[in-house]
Design a protein around this motif. Structure first.
Motif, mmCIF file in Angstrom:
data_model
loop_
_atom_site.group_PDB
_atom_site.id
_atom_site.type_symbol
_atom_site.label_atom_id
_atom_site.label_comp_id
_atom_site.label_asym_id
_atom_site.label_seq_id
_atom_site.Cartn_x
_atom_site.Cartn_y
_atom_site.Cartn_z
ATOM 1 N N LEU A 4 16.230 10.502 -10.013
ATOM 2 C CA LEU A 4 16.865 9.574 -8.874
ATOM 3 C C LEU A 4 16.056 8.566 -8.531
ATOM 4 O O LEU A 4 16.320 7.392 -8.587
ATOM 5 C CB LEU A 4 17.340 10.561 -7.882
ATOM 6 N N VAL A 5 14.719 8.840 -8.431
ATOM 7 C CA VAL A 5 13.742 7.790 -7.659
ATOM 8 C C VAL A 5 12.913 7.197 -8.743
ATOM 9 O O VAL A 5 12.487 5.984 -8.633
ATOM 10 C CB VAL A 5 13.061 8.405 -6.622
ATOM 11 N N GLY A 6 12.423 8.098 -9.680
ATOM 12 C CA GLY A 6 11.523 7.561 -10.840
ATOM 13 C C GLY A 6 10.154 7.696 -10.484
ATOM 14 O O GLY A 6 9.312 7.037 -11.127
ATOM 15 N N ILE A 7 9.908 8.564 -9.593
ATOM 16 C CA ILE A 7 8.308 8.969 -9.347
ATOM 17 C C ILE A 7 8.264 10.138 -10.477
ATOM 18 O O ILE A 7 8.710 11.090 -10.308
ATOM 19 C CB ILE A 7 8.196 9.383 -7.885
ATOM 20 N N ASP A 8 7.125 10.140 -11.141
ATOM 21 C CA ASP A 8 6.700 10.982 -12.154
ATOM 22 C C ASP A 8 5.992 11.931 -11.667
ATOM 23 O O ASP A 8 5.160 11.776 -10.689
ATOM 24 C CB ASP A 8 6.362 10.370 -13.310
ATOM 25 N N GLU A 33 0.929 -1.162 -0.029
ATOM 26 C CA GLU A 33 0.111 0.071 0.134
ATOM 27 C C GLU A 33 0.895 1.529 0.002
ATOM 28 O O GLU A 33 0.432 2.054 -0.313
ATOM 29 C CB GLU A 33 -0.879 -0.094 1.271
ATOM 30 N N LYS A 34 2.087 1.257 0.516
ATOM 31 C CA LYS A 34 3.061 2.159 0.373
ATOM 32 C C LYS A 34 4.408 1.858 -0.334
ATOM 33 O O LYS A 34 5.456 1.656 0.269
ATOM 34 C CB LYS A 34 3.335 2.574 1.682
ATOM 35 N N ASN A 35 3.937 1.601 -1.645
ATOM 36 C CA ASN A 35 5.234 0.976 -2.581
ATOM 37 C C ASN A 35 6.266 2.301 -2.875
ATOM 38 O O ASN A 35 7.258 1.942 -2.899
ATOM 39 C CB ASN A 35 4.461 0.571 -3.863
ATOM 40 N N TRP A 36 5.709 3.515 -2.914
ATOM 41 C CA TRP A 36 6.498 4.467 -3.118
ATOM 42 C C TRP A 36 6.021 5.613 -2.186
ATOM 43 O O TRP A 36 4.694 5.665 -1.888
ATOM 44 C CB TRP A 36 6.268 5.147 -4.526
ATOM 45 N N GLU A 37 6.726 6.581 -1.791
ATOM 46 C CA GLU A 37 6.493 7.721 -0.989
ATOM 47 C C GLU A 37 6.860 8.932 -1.490
ATOM 48 O O GLU A 37 8.116 8.833 -1.733
ATOM 49 C CB GLU A 37 6.747 7.370 0.503
ATOM 50 N N VAL A 38 6.435 10.162 -1.500
ATOM 51 C CA VAL A 38 6.589 11.382 -1.845
ATOM 52 C C VAL A 38 6.633 12.290 -0.427
ATOM 53 O O VAL A 38 5.410 12.288 0.084
ATOM 54 C CB VAL A 38 6.064 11.925 -2.838
ATOM 55 N N ILE A 53 1.840 6.159 -2.352
ATOM 56 C CA ILE A 53 1.496 5.785 -3.707
ATOM 57 C C ILE A 53 1.479 4.020 -3.545
ATOM 58 O O ILE A 53 2.379 3.363 -3.185
ATOM 59 C CB ILE A 53 2.315 6.091 -4.770
ATOM 60 N N PRO A 54 0.325 3.399 -3.924
ATOM 61 C CA PRO A 54 0.148 2.061 -3.901
ATOM 62 C C PRO A 54 1.219 1.397 -4.937
ATOM 63 O O PRO A 54 1.385 2.092 -5.826
ATOM 64 C CB PRO A 54 -1.364 1.639 -4.029
ATOM 65 N N GLU A 55 1.278 0.129 -4.875
ATOM 66 C CA GLU A 55 1.913 -0.660 -5.838
ATOM 67 C C GLU A 55 1.912 -0.485 -7.190
ATOM 68 O O GLU A 55 0.656 -0.633 -7.748
ATOM 69 C CB GLU A 55 1.870 -2.332 -5.328
#
Lengths: 378, 220
Positions: free
Chosen positions: B161-165, B82-87, B133-135
């Motif tokens: 660097l991280v790949g979050i768009d 559920e928290k695959n990515w975090e900003v 951000i979920p998976e």
């Protein structure tokens, strides 16, 4: 006339480091600019994930060679936020002295580099002469000349050496006299005034929206400073006021940005003198390393789900670290270290604010923002 | 006694802003108190869903005068669904306004803040916004480049660097990695290991005879 793109850098005296400023020119007028960074990207954030909290201090020292001490302190404050360490008051005073001495040294390095940018070569050696005094003092504290590795989690590496207070007072008094000589070299030099006054205007609100802080925004007539807005260390114990410049109605030009840094150096010198007087236990006392008066015990691991961050007034603006705990070795390493570099944000802004000026003004405008590429590229 | 913003006024200002912001759907706001350091810090700590981020951002900037975007951090949590990515966003309210022109019309009167007079929306505060951000293989959140221009290069760096768009970000490009870095390669994602990672050079192989990158020949 036809427009064309020219590349200033990566090797150019204007850049103060390794980066490229692509400039679109129409004749002699700058029409558009585009900075290109990353030439010395070392991946510090990735390296930090495989180092423990103490080891990372050394990497943070090396983010900026001109201002090593402020960077390691910025990191240490974030780690102390993450690990919830309370620092002895004496250690906070020693840190304040170290950081403010470094701020003077950093501004002197900037001033020394700015002189040759705009055709005043003699200022370089004058500034480096004064910087040498600051570096001698810092060397007494940290043991090395440039990368001091001085702060520790919970305190400082060692106390002020014997006789440090006396030497620091003498040197800072001398420095305060000598900085008056600069006015005859800078403020009475026609070349310097012609090249810095009336170019590179910046407005305060615009700068804040662009993420520019520090001396650059204080040059535009506002006194915003993280040191009083989000108090840390013992700044609130001392009697000081941030250096503010009375700029023109069009905003701060390069001359204002030079003036504000000179005032700030004097302010920092006064702060160190006052801190030496007010230090608990007295500046002449010397505690052994690891004495509880100068360093507190700190845990070495941060469990999962913890995070810490701290806003810090670097000599170039607001720097900050965001550290997430719970990395490898059951929390011995951080999971993620993120670095906010003030110059990474300022360089794009500075490149945009030279639009409309002549190509010959680019070194004067760019240099006045105090770029440092080591911290920009990380 | 030098000037400083007191912890009490900051706490009051943070509570005030939290009350308003938690009205927005998908936003959970609380006050975070840090007691280490010489002065207690009160931080507005906000968890926000990716869908309501834009609304929250506009509310923060235009209703609460949070005028300064300090930093954006992207974090990759490969093991969590559920928290695959975090900003993580860090904001400050600086309260900076352009100084007034002095009566003679040629210079300005510098703004000198008296911290004892600060109240309401002038008090400098810290705000931290977390967006989970979920998976997904293509993480993205809305861009706030047009609200805070300072977020522009922070977003570029986070993507690089991280790949979050960042949806709606204009002019996304590599800033720290080389321009010719292959698409989809973002070094701070956790599947990329440091070369010689977990390898105690000093103890296991002092002469370096065995030194070879574990991904030699596979990673460009």
């Amino acid at each position: 006339m036809a427009e064309m793109w020219i590349s200033m850098g990566p090797q150019h005296p204007m850049t103060h480091g390794l980066w490229t400023l692509k400039v679109k020119v129409d004749g002699e007028t700058v029409v558009d600019t585009e900075p290109d960074l990353g030439f010395i990207h070392r991946g510090v954030e990735k390296i930090c994930e495989s180092r423990d909290f103490t080891q990372i201090t050394t990497y943070c020292d090396r983010l900026c060679y001109a201002s090593a001490n402020t960077w390691s302190h910025a990191y240490i404050y974030a780690v102390e936020d993450l690990l919830e360490v309370e620092v002895p008051e004496r250690a906070e005073y020693i840190r304040l002295i170290a950081v403010e001495l470094q701020r003077i040294a950093s501004h002197l390095m900037w001033l020394g580099a700015y002189g040759p940018d705009i055709g005043n070569l003699s200022i370089m050696v004058w500034c480096l002469r004064e910087r040498e005094m600051m570096m001698d003092l810092l060397q007494e504290l940290g043991g090395s000349r440039m990368h001091y590795n001085f702060p520790r989690i919970g305190g400082v590496k060692r106390d002020l050496p014997y006789g440090f207070a006396q030497r620091a007072r003498a040197k800072l008094e001398l420095f305060k006299q000598r900085i008056q000589e600069y006015e005859s070299l800078f403020d009475e030099s026609t070349v310097f005034l012609v090249r810095t006054q009336g170019v590179g205007y910046t407005k305060a609100e615009e700068m804040i929206n662009h993420g520019v802080t520090g001396p650059n925004v204080r040059a535009a007539g506002v006194d915003y400073d993280v040191r009083w807005a989000h108090p840390y260390s013992v700044y609130s114990e001392l009697d000081w006021a941030p250096a503010v410049e009375r700029s023109s109605i069009k905003g701060a030009d390069c001359y204002d940005r030079y003036r504000v840094r000179v005032t700030e150096m004097v302010e920092s010198a006064n702060m160190v003198l006052e801190a030496l007087d007010r230090m608990p236990g007295g500046a002449e006392t010397h505690y052994e390393p690891k004495d509880p008066a100068i360093i507190a015990k700190a845990p070495s691991r941060a469990p999962e789900g913890t995070f810490g961050s701290h806003h810090f007034e670097d000599s170039r603006g607001e720097s900050m670290f965001h550290i997430v705990g719970g990395g490898e070795g059951r929390g011995k390493n951080p999971y993620r270290v993120s670095i906010r570099s003030p110059m990474f944000i300022t360089i794009p802004y500075a490149s945009k604010c030279m639009i409309g000026y002549k190509v010959a003004d680019i070194p004067a405008i760019m240099g006045s923002f105090d770029p440092c590429i080591g911290e920009t590229d990380r | 006694m030098g000037k400083r913003v007191s912890a009490e006024s900051q706490k009051e200002a943070v509570l005030q802003i939290l009350e308003d912001l938690s009205q927005i759907e998908g936003v959970e706001a609380e006050i975070l108190t840090k007691n280490n350091g010489t002065q207690t810090r009160h931080i507005a700590y906000i968890n926000c869903s990716p869908e309501s981020w834009r609304e929250l951002a506009e509310c923060m900037k235009y209703d609460h005068h949070i005028d300064y975007c300090s930093m954006i951090t992207g974090i990759h949590w490969p093991e969590s669904a559920e928290k695959n990515w975090e900003v993580v966003y860090h904001f400050l309210r600086t309260g900076v306004i352009d100084p007034k022109i002095s009566p003679n019309g040629s210079t300005i009167t510098p703004n000198i803040t008296d911290t004892r007079d600060l109240s309401g929306k002038d008090v400098p505060i810290e705000v931290q916004v977390n967006i989970a951000i979920p998976e997904t293989r293509t993480p993205s959140v809305a861009s706030v480049q047009d609200i805070w221009i300072g977020a522009d290069w922070n977003e570029k760096e986070t993507w690089d660097l991280v790949g979050i768009d960042f949806d709606g970000h204009r002019g996304m490009r590599r800033v720290l990695n080389p321009h010719e870095t292959p698409p989809g390669y973002h070094p701070l994602q956790k599947q990329h290991k440091l070369r010689y990672h977990g390898f105690e050079e000093m103890y296991d192989d002092a002469q370096g005879f065995l030194r070879k990158a574990p991904d030699a020949g596979r990673v460009k």
